[in-house]
Write a protein that holds these residues in place. Sequence first.
Motif, PDB file in Angstrom:
ATOM      1  N   ARG A 111       0.845  -1.192   0.000  1.00  0.00           N
ATOM      2  CA  ARG A 111       0.000   0.000   0.000  1.00  0.00           C
ATOM      3  C   ARG A 111       0.877   1.238   0.000  1.00  0.00           C
ATOM      4  O   ARG A 111       1.216   1.782   1.054  1.00  0.00           O
ATOM      5  CB  ARG A 111      -0.929  -0.001   1.233  1.00  0.00           C
ATOM      6  N   PRO A 112       1.330   1.673  -1.157  1.00  0.00           N
ATOM      7  CA  PRO A 112       2.207   2.849  -1.198  1.00  0.00           C
ATOM      8  C   PRO A 112       1.461   4.118  -0.811  1.00  0.00           C
ATOM      9  O   PRO A 112       0.235   4.183  -0.865  1.00  0.00           O
ATOM     10  CB  PRO A 112       2.637   2.901  -2.670  1.00  0.00           C
ATOM     11  N   GLU A 113       2.204   5.121  -0.416  1.00  0.00           N
ATOM     12  CA  GLU A 113       1.623   6.431  -0.158  1.00  0.00           C
ATOM     13  C   GLU A 113       1.412   7.129  -1.497  1.00  0.00           C
ATOM     14  O   GLU A 113       2.304   7.152  -2.344  1.00  0.00           O
ATOM     15  CB  GLU A 113       2.554   7.263   0.726  1.00  0.00           C
ATOM     16  N   ALA A 114       0.231   7.669  -1.692  1.00  0.00           N
ATOM     17  CA  ALA A 114      -0.092   8.271  -2.984  1.00  0.00           C
ATOM     18  C   ALA A 114      -0.647   9.672  -2.798  1.00  0.00           C
ATOM     19  O   ALA A 114      -1.362   9.956  -1.838  1.00  0.00           O
ATOM     20  CB  ALA A 114      -1.114   7.417  -3.725  1.00  0.00           C
ATOM     21  N   SER A 115      -0.300  10.529  -3.747  1.00  0.00           N
ATOM     22  CA  SER A 115      -0.872  11.865  -3.814  1.00  0.00           C
ATOM     23  C   SER A 115      -1.343  12.090  -5.245  1.00  0.00           C
ATOM     24  O   SER A 115      -0.609  11.797  -6.196  1.00  0.00           O
ATOM     25  CB  SER A 115       0.168  12.919  -3.424  1.00  0.00           C
ATOM     26  N   LEU A 116      -2.570  12.586  -5.410  1.00  0.00           N
ATOM     27  CA  LEU A 116      -3.130  12.809  -6.730  1.00  0.00           C
ATOM     28  C   LEU A 116      -3.521  14.271  -6.898  1.00  0.00           C
ATOM     29  O   LEU A 116      -3.849  14.950  -5.926  1.00  0.00           O
ATOM     30  CB  LEU A 116      -4.386  11.945  -6.959  1.00  0.00           C
ATOM     31  N   ALA A 117      -3.485  14.721  -8.149  1.00  0.00           N
ATOM     32  CA  ALA A 117      -3.947  16.063  -8.479  1.00  0.00           C
ATOM     33  C   ALA A 117      -4.768  15.990  -9.761  1.00  0.00           C
ATOM     34  O   ALA A 117      -4.379  15.311 -10.713  1.00  0.00           O
ATOM     35  CB  ALA A 117      -2.769  17.014  -8.665  1.00  0.00           C
ATOM     36  N   ASP A 118      -5.915  16.640  -9.771  1.00  0.00           N
ATOM     37  CA  ASP A 118      -6.761  16.726 -10.954  1.00  0.00           C
ATOM     38  C   ASP A 118      -6.296  17.877 -11.841  1.00  0.00           C
ATOM     39  O   ASP A 118      -5.958  18.954 -11.347  1.00  0.00           O
ATOM     40  CB  ASP A 118      -8.224  16.960 -10.565  1.00  0.00           C
ATOM     41  N   LEU A 119      -6.313  17.640 -13.156  1.00  0.00           N
ATOM     42  CA  LEU A 119      -5.934  18.657 -14.123  1.00  0.00           C
ATOM     43  C   LEU A 119      -6.992  18.716 -15.225  1.00  0.00           C
ATOM     44  O   LEU A 119      -7.704  17.739 -15.463  1.00  0.00           O
ATOM     45  CB  LEU A 119      -4.575  18.336 -14.752  1.00  0.00           C
ATOM     46  N   THR A 120      -7.089  19.848 -15.881  1.00  0.00           N
ATOM     47  CA  THR A 120      -7.932  20.001 -17.060  1.00  0.00           C
ATOM     48  C   THR A 120      -7.110  20.729 -18.116  1.00  0.00           C
ATOM     49  O   THR A 120      -6.553  21.798 -17.854  1.00  0.00           O
ATOM     50  CB  THR A 120      -9.210  20.796 -16.752  1.00  0.00           C
ATOM     51  N   VAL A 121      -7.008  20.128 -19.290  1.00  0.00           N
ATOM     52  CA  VAL A 121      -6.155  20.669 -20.349  1.00  0.00           C
ATOM     53  C   VAL A 121      -7.030  21.341 -21.401  1.00  0.00           C
ATOM     54  O   VAL A 121      -7.970  20.734 -21.928  1.00  0.00           O
ATOM     55  CB  VAL A 121      -5.321  19.548 -20.999  1.00  0.00           C
ATOM     56  N   GLU A 122      -6.724  22.581 -21.684  1.00  0.00           N
ATOM     57  CA  GLU A 122      -7.426  23.356 -22.696  1.00  0.00           C
ATOM     58  C   GLU A 122      -8.929  23.428 -22.435  1.00  0.00           C
ATOM     59  O   GLU A 122      -9.719  23.638 -23.358  1.00  0.00           O
ATOM     60  CB  GLU A 122      -7.178  22.773 -24.097  1.00  0.00           C
ATOM     61  N   GLY A 123      -9.316  23.215 -21.208  1.00  0.00           N
ATOM     62  CA  GLY A 123     -10.722  23.286 -20.847  1.00  0.00           C
ATOM     63  C   GLY A 123     -11.567  22.170 -21.403  1.00  0.00           C
ATOM     64  O   GLY A 123     -12.798  22.161 -21.216  1.00  0.00           O
ATOM     65  N   ALA A 124     -10.954  21.195 -22.076  1.00  0.00           N
ATOM     66  CA  ALA A 124     -11.746  20.172 -22.745  1.00  0.00           C
ATOM     67  C   ALA A 124     -11.190  18.759 -22.587  1.00  0.00           C
ATOM     68  O   ALA A 124     -11.720  17.829 -23.176  1.00  0.00           O
ATOM     69  CB  ALA A 124     -11.861  20.495 -24.237  1.00  0.00           C
ATOM     70  N   HIS A 125     -10.135  18.602 -21.805  1.00  0.00           N
ATOM     71  CA  HIS A 125      -9.525  17.291 -21.643  1.00  0.00           C
ATOM     72  C   HIS A 125      -9.311  17.028 -20.157  1.00  0.00           C
ATOM     73  O   HIS A 125      -8.633  17.804 -19.476  1.00  0.00           O
ATOM     74  CB  HIS A 125      -8.194  17.211 -22.388  1.00  0.00           C
ATOM     75  N   THR A 126      -9.872  15.938 -19.669  1.00  0.00           N
ATOM     76  CA  THR A 126      -9.730  15.564 -18.269  1.00  0.00           C
ATOM     77  C   THR A 126      -8.384  14.868 -18.064  1.00  0.00           C
ATOM     78  O   THR A 126      -8.014  13.992 -18.843  1.00  0.00           O
ATOM     79  CB  THR A 126     -10.871  14.620 -17.852  1.00  0.00           C
ATOM     80  N   ALA A 127      -7.671  15.240 -17.007  1.00  0.00           N
ATOM     81  CA  ALA A 127      -6.352  14.666 -16.760  1.00  0.00           C
ATOM     82  C   ALA A 127      -6.109  14.544 -15.264  1.00  0.00           C
ATOM     83  O   ALA A 127      -6.789  15.172 -14.447  1.00  0.00           O
ATOM     84  CB  ALA A 127      -5.254  15.519 -17.405  1.00  0.00           C
ATOM     85  N   ALA A 128      -5.131  13.722 -14.909  1.00  0.00           N
ATOM     86  CA  ALA A 128      -4.739  13.565 -13.509  1.00  0.00           C
ATOM     87  C   ALA A 128      -3.280  13.151 -13.451  1.00  0.00           C
ATOM     88  O   ALA A 128      -2.760  12.510 -14.376  1.00  0.00           O
ATOM     89  CB  ALA A 128      -5.607  12.520 -12.809  1.00  0.00           C
ATOM     90  N   VAL A 129      -2.621  13.513 -12.363  1.00  0.00           N
ATOM     91  CA  VAL A 129      -1.250  13.107 -12.116  1.00  0.00           C
ATOM     92  C   VAL A 129      -1.188  12.473 -10.727  1.00  0.00           C
ATOM     93  O   VAL A 129      -1.850  12.927  -9.796  1.00  0.00           O
ATOM     94  CB  VAL A 129      -0.273  14.304 -12.230  1.00  0.00           C
ATOM     95  N   ALA A 130      -0.425  11.390 -10.619  1.00  0.00           N
ATOM     96  CA  ALA A 130      -0.264  10.685  -9.347  1.00  0.00           C
ATOM     97  C   ALA A 130       1.216  10.575  -9.004  1.00  0.00           C
ATOM     98  O   ALA A 130       2.048  10.346  -9.886  1.00  0.00           O
ATOM     99  CB  ALA A 130      -0.873   9.284  -9.431  1.00  0.00           C
TER     100      ALA A 130
END
Length: 237
Positions: free
Chosen positions: A203-222
């Motif tokens: 069970r690793p420690e995780a941090s996530l962030a939500d992103l939106t690219v050009e207002g039309a593309h859903t993205a996330a980084v972990a």
Amino acid sequence: MTEHEVLVRWARADDARPGLLGLLDAVERARYEATARPGDKARFLVGCALSRLALGELLGLPPAGVPLRRVCPRCGGPHGKVTLALPEGSPHADVDFSVTHSGEVIGVAVCRDAAVGLDVEDDAVALDVDAAARTALGDAELSALYARPAAERRTAFLRTWTRKEAVLKALGVGLRVPLRGLEVSAPDTAPAVLAWPEQLGRRPEASLADLTVEGAHTAAVAVLAAGGVRTVVHEQH
């Protein structure tokens, strides 16, 4: 809690131009030339160039000098997941990166001293939300999805999907781990991992962030790292 900075760079397939070919190594150029479809060629070229530019900036190397390696774990061919081929004992051995693309958008995330995963989805792409949700969501996530109005389900699903994909990319397991076993927080709440697949055994420690690219593309980084972790994202377009 350790703070990890992530550099995320975005580009588009139409950013492809002949001058970028000079940044590629021989293996990349051969793959580029062997790719038949123009759109695929453009995405590959921009993805390679973007990775080299972002990594070169962090490593203090010219983009063309960044040592990238692609080896398929099954056949040994030059088409596997791209990795940094730094010499043993390199002061930059702690650098990780992740490449993603969907539609015309290409992205790369670079992080030091942690594993990183990046995912983007084109919100305009044809998608059977019901079929995808049955494959990707656990029981609680499915119930929450169908408690929403039908008009909101596509957006909610894509947010959940990108969070999960980003985590699996950071783990380096792709889709070999069942998505249903990885539970993340509700799309309209702060991103977090709530439950891990049993197959991982850790069970690793995780941090996530939500992103939106050009207002039309859903993205996330972990970001995955030992001990508590908090992610600070710096985006460049």
